[in-house]
Write an enzyme that holds these catalytic residues in place. Structure first.
Site, PDB file in Angstrom:
ATOM      1  N   GLY A  16      -0.541   7.993  -6.706  1.00  7.10           N
ATOM      2  CA  GLY A  16      -0.051   6.545  -6.708  1.00  7.10           C
ATOM      3  C   GLY A  16      -1.216   5.566  -7.347  1.00  7.10           C
ATOM      4  O   GLY A  16      -0.978   4.837  -8.194  1.00  7.10           O
ATOM      5  N   VAL A  17      -2.477   5.963  -7.034  1.00  9.94           N
ATOM      6  CA  VAL A  17      -3.710   5.147  -7.539  1.00  9.94           C
ATOM      7  C   VAL A  17      -4.028   5.478  -8.616  1.00  9.94           C
ATOM      8  O   VAL A  17      -5.065   4.835  -9.205  1.00  9.94           O
ATOM      9  CB  VAL A  17      -4.422   5.061  -6.400  1.00  9.94           C
ATOM     10  CG1 VAL A  17      -5.447   6.060  -5.996  1.00  9.94           C
ATOM     11  CG2 VAL A  17      -5.214   3.687  -6.545  1.00  9.94           C
ATOM     12  N   LYS A  46       3.744   1.461  -3.772  1.00  2.00           N
ATOM     13  CA  LYS A  46       3.304   0.435  -4.992  1.00  2.00           C
ATOM     14  C   LYS A  46       4.089   0.675  -6.054  1.00  2.00           C
ATOM     15  O   LYS A  46       4.106  -0.215  -6.949  1.00  2.00           O
ATOM     16  CB  LYS A  46       1.881   0.975  -5.269  1.00  2.00           C
ATOM     17  CG  LYS A  46       0.721   0.708  -4.080  1.00  2.00           C
ATOM     18  CD  LYS A  46      -0.557   0.897  -4.426  1.00  2.00           C
ATOM     19  CE  LYS A  46      -1.428   0.751  -3.302  1.00  2.00           C
ATOM     20  NZ  LYS A  46      -2.857   0.949  -3.811  1.00  2.00           N
ATOM     21  N   GLY A  97     -14.729   4.647  -0.885  1.00  2.00           N
ATOM     22  CA  GLY A  97     -13.547   3.680  -1.424  1.00  2.00           C
ATOM     23  C   GLY A  97     -13.600   2.288  -0.740  1.00  2.00           C
ATOM     24  O   GLY A  97     -12.929   1.405  -1.027  1.00  2.00           O
ATOM     25  N   THR A 136       0.932  -1.248   0.039  1.00  2.00           N
ATOM     26  CA  THR A 136       0.121   0.211  -0.120  1.00  2.00           C
ATOM     27  C   THR A 136       0.923   1.145   0.039  1.00  2.00           C
ATOM     28  O   THR A 136       2.006   1.243  -0.266  1.00  2.00           O
ATOM     29  CB  THR A 136      -0.932   0.090   1.269  1.00  2.00           C
ATOM     30  OG1 THR A 136      -1.973   1.155   0.852  1.00  2.00           O
ATOM     31  CG2 THR A 136      -0.456  -0.019   2.659  1.00  2.00           C
ATOM     32  N   ASN A 183       0.150  -3.899  -5.978  1.00  4.19           N
ATOM     33  CA  ASN A 183      -0.457  -3.927  -4.676  1.00  4.19           C
ATOM     34  C   ASN A 183      -0.428  -5.375  -4.134  1.00  4.19           C
ATOM     35  O   ASN A 183      -0.763  -5.704  -3.080  1.00  4.19           O
ATOM     36  CB  ASN A 183      -1.712  -3.237  -4.828  1.00  4.19           C
ATOM     37  CG  ASN A 183      -2.780  -4.149  -5.274  1.00  4.19           C
ATOM     38  OD1 ASN A 183      -2.649  -4.993  -6.153  1.00  4.19           O
ATOM     39  ND2 ASN A 183      -4.418  -4.124  -4.725  1.00  4.19           N
ATOM     40  N   ALA A 196      -3.481  12.968  -9.235  1.00  2.00           N
ATOM     41  CA  ALA A 196      -2.549  12.392 -10.097  1.00  2.00           C
ATOM     42  C   ALA A 196      -1.620  11.641  -9.296  1.00  2.00           C
ATOM     43  O   ALA A 196      -0.376  11.544  -9.634  1.00  2.00           O
ATOM     44  CB  ALA A 196      -1.899  13.194 -11.087  1.00  2.00           C
ATOM     45  N   ASN A 209      -4.940  17.991 -11.704  1.00  2.00           N
ATOM     46  CA  ASN A 209      -4.041  17.913 -10.613  1.00  2.00           C
ATOM     47  C   ASN A 209      -3.817  18.997 -10.378  1.00  2.00           C
ATOM     48  O   ASN A 209      -3.073  19.772 -11.131  1.00  2.00           O
ATOM     49  CB  ASN A 209      -2.947  16.758 -10.825  1.00  2.00           C
ATOM     50  CG  ASN A 209      -2.253  16.449  -9.448  1.00  2.00           C
ATOM     51  OD1 ASN A 209      -2.952  16.017  -8.608  1.00  2.00           O
ATOM     52  ND2 ASN A 209      -1.127  16.255  -9.315  1.00  2.00           N
TER      53      ASN A 209
HETATM   54  P1  ATR Z   1       1.798  10.091  -4.289  1.00  2.00           P
HETATM   55  O1  ATR Z   1       1.360   8.686  -4.986  1.00  2.00           O
HETATM   56  O2  ATR Z   1       2.270  10.917  -5.474  1.00  2.00           O
HETATM   57  O3  ATR Z   1       2.856   9.595  -3.308  1.00  2.00           O
HETATM   58  P2  ATR Z   1      -0.598  10.385  -3.089  1.00  2.00           P
HETATM   59  O4  ATR Z   1      -0.812  10.542  -1.805  1.00  2.00           O
HETATM   60  O5  ATR Z   1      -1.012   9.113  -3.817  1.00  2.00           O
HETATM   61  O6  ATR Z   1       0.926  10.737  -3.416  1.00  2.00           O
HETATM   62  O7  ATR Z   1      -1.519  11.571  -4.091  1.00  2.00           O
HETATM   63  C1  ATR Z   1      -1.680  12.497  -3.498  1.00  2.00           C
HETATM   64  C2  ATR Z   1      -2.641  13.393  -4.506  1.00  2.00           C
HETATM   65  O8  ATR Z   1      -3.467  14.284  -3.704  1.00  2.00           O
HETATM   66  C3  ATR Z   1      -1.933  14.005  -5.518  1.00  2.00           C
HETATM   67  O9  ATR Z   1      -2.445  14.289  -6.701  1.00  2.00           O
HETATM   68  C4  ATR Z   1      -1.824  15.580  -4.653  1.00  2.00           C
HETATM   69  O10 ATR Z   1      -1.811  16.467  -5.670  1.00  2.00           O
HETATM   70  P3  ATR Z   1      -0.123  16.860  -5.872  1.00  2.00           P
HETATM   71  O11 ATR Z   1       0.380  16.026  -7.178  1.00  2.00           O
HETATM   72  O12 ATR Z   1      -0.152  18.350  -6.445  1.00  2.00           O
HETATM   73  O13 ATR Z   1       0.679  16.904  -4.882  1.00  2.00           O
HETATM   74  C5  ATR Z   1      -3.138  15.626  -4.078  1.00  2.00           C
HETATM   75  N1  ATR Z   1      -3.180  16.412  -3.140  1.00  2.00           N
HETATM   76  C6  ATR Z   1      -2.966  16.334  -1.619  1.00  2.00           C
HETATM   77  N2  ATR Z   1      -3.257  17.271  -1.059  1.00  2.00           N
HETATM   78  C7  ATR Z   1      -3.664  18.098  -1.666  1.00  2.00           C
HETATM   79  C8  ATR Z   1      -4.182  19.775  -1.669  1.00  2.00           C
HETATM   80  N3  ATR Z   1      -4.201  20.288  -0.407  1.00  2.00           N
HETATM   81  N4  ATR Z   1      -4.508  20.436  -2.858  1.00  2.00           N
HETATM   82  C9  ATR Z   1      -4.452  19.732  -4.063  1.00  2.00           C
HETATM   83  N5  ATR Z   1      -4.283  18.507  -4.179  1.00  2.00           N
HETATM   84  C10 ATR Z   1      -3.633  17.682  -3.212  1.00  2.00           C
END
Ligand code: ATR
Length: 265
Positions: free
Chosen positions: A128-129, A65, A232, A61, A86, A126, A149
């Site tokens: 990880g999932v 991933k 979800g 998780t 996953n 955009a 995004n």
């Molecule tokens: P990752 O897989 O990239 O580690 P994630 O936790 O799966 O992270 O994805 C977080 C998502 O929530 C991303 O799309 C993130 O946007 P950014 O790519 O701009 O970081 C989005 N996200 C989290 N907090 C946010 C906020 N306060 N405003 C807008 N988007 C947010």
């Protein structure tokens, strides 16, 4: 006794042990499923344990991933396409990674009888999932997938994998859509809210990948505006069902009571 693991960081709130151990018990399988908080330096040891039979299967998780992939011998086509794993298992001495999130999302839509074919979809985020959601929507025949995004570059990376998607600036919404899916982490904390005006939307499906809290503001606002909503939990349950099938050779039953058991955790 066979041992299974879900690895992630953080991992305290994972519901996977509860669900898999329920299915083991229900099906008289002597096995134990545990959660383990890891860092990337532990990957090699965990994969070695799987290779040597100390562990029989692994779920992966957030946030691993993608970063687990270099440690695997082989990937399913879905894992390759989405760069997301996953579920890990051993086949003929190879350690293989698969992505059951795609099937999980697909089955959750089936459960609520939402047909994607020919529909317009709008994805927020955009992370990880998100690739798994796009892959599922494309396979189901969505006519259009629009993604927005905050960090536009991450949406552009996804467009390299899925060239047909359209990118919209963060803060805008498409003039028309049938389903909107929140794949961001906004809403995990109580005081957070997606700042988009959906006030003219009704009879759409609002889908939030978050299930804890059970109903985010994104969903409660949508409900007030007479839209359908889905959290979800369905996707979570069905991705677990597919992982279980890979490891045990049969699909465990998804009974309605499983949803209340997990929702009340
Ligand atoms: P990752 O897989 O990239 O580690 P994630 O936790 O799966 O992270 O994805 C977080 C998502 O929530 C991303 O799309 C993130 O946007 P950014 O790519 O701009 O970081 C989005 N996200 C989290 N907090 C946010 C906020 N306060 N405003 C807008 N988007 C947010």
């Amino acid at each position: 006794m066979k041992k299974y693991l879900v690895i992630g960081n953080p991992i305290e709130h994972s519901l996977s042990p509860k669900l898999h151990n329920y299915w083991f018990k229900k099906n008289n399988i002597i096995a134990q499923y545990e959660k383990r908080k890891l860092s990337e330096k532990d990957f090699q040891n965990i994969i070695d344990d799987l290779r040597h039979g100390k562990i029989s299967g692994i779920n992966v998780t957030v946030p691993f991933k993608r970063s687990i992939i270099p440690f695997l011998d082989d990937l399913s086509s879905e894992a390759k396409k989405t760069k997301s794993v996953n579920t890990i298992y051993k086949t003929e001495n190879k350690i293989r990674g698969h992505n059951t999130d795609i099937e999980g999302f697909t089955q959750s839509l089936e459960r609520i009888k939402f047909k994607v074919e020919g529909k317009n979809s709008f994805i927020l985020g955009a992370g990880g999932v998100t690739a798994s959601i796009i892959h599922a929507l494309n396979s189901l025949g969505a006519s259009k997938v629009v993604i927005s995004n905050r960090t536009r570059e991450k949406a552009e990376e996804l467009k390299k994998l899925f060239p047909k998607i359209e990118i919209l600036d963060w803060g805008k919404k498409p003039s028309e859509f049938d389903i909107v899916i929140n794949t961001t982490s906004i809403g995990l904390k109580d005081n957070e809210e997606i700042k988009l005006d959906f006030s003219k939307c009704e009879n759409k499906l609002f889908y939030d990948l978050i299930y804890n809290p059970f109903e985010t503001k994104f969903l409660s606002n949508a409900k007030k505006l007479k839209n359908k909503t889905e959290n979800g939990l369905g996707m979570f349950v069905y991705q677990a069902q597919k992982s279980f099938e890979i490891w045990n050779g049969f699909l465990p039953k998804v009974e309605e009571k499983i949803f209340s058991m997990l929702a009340n955790d």
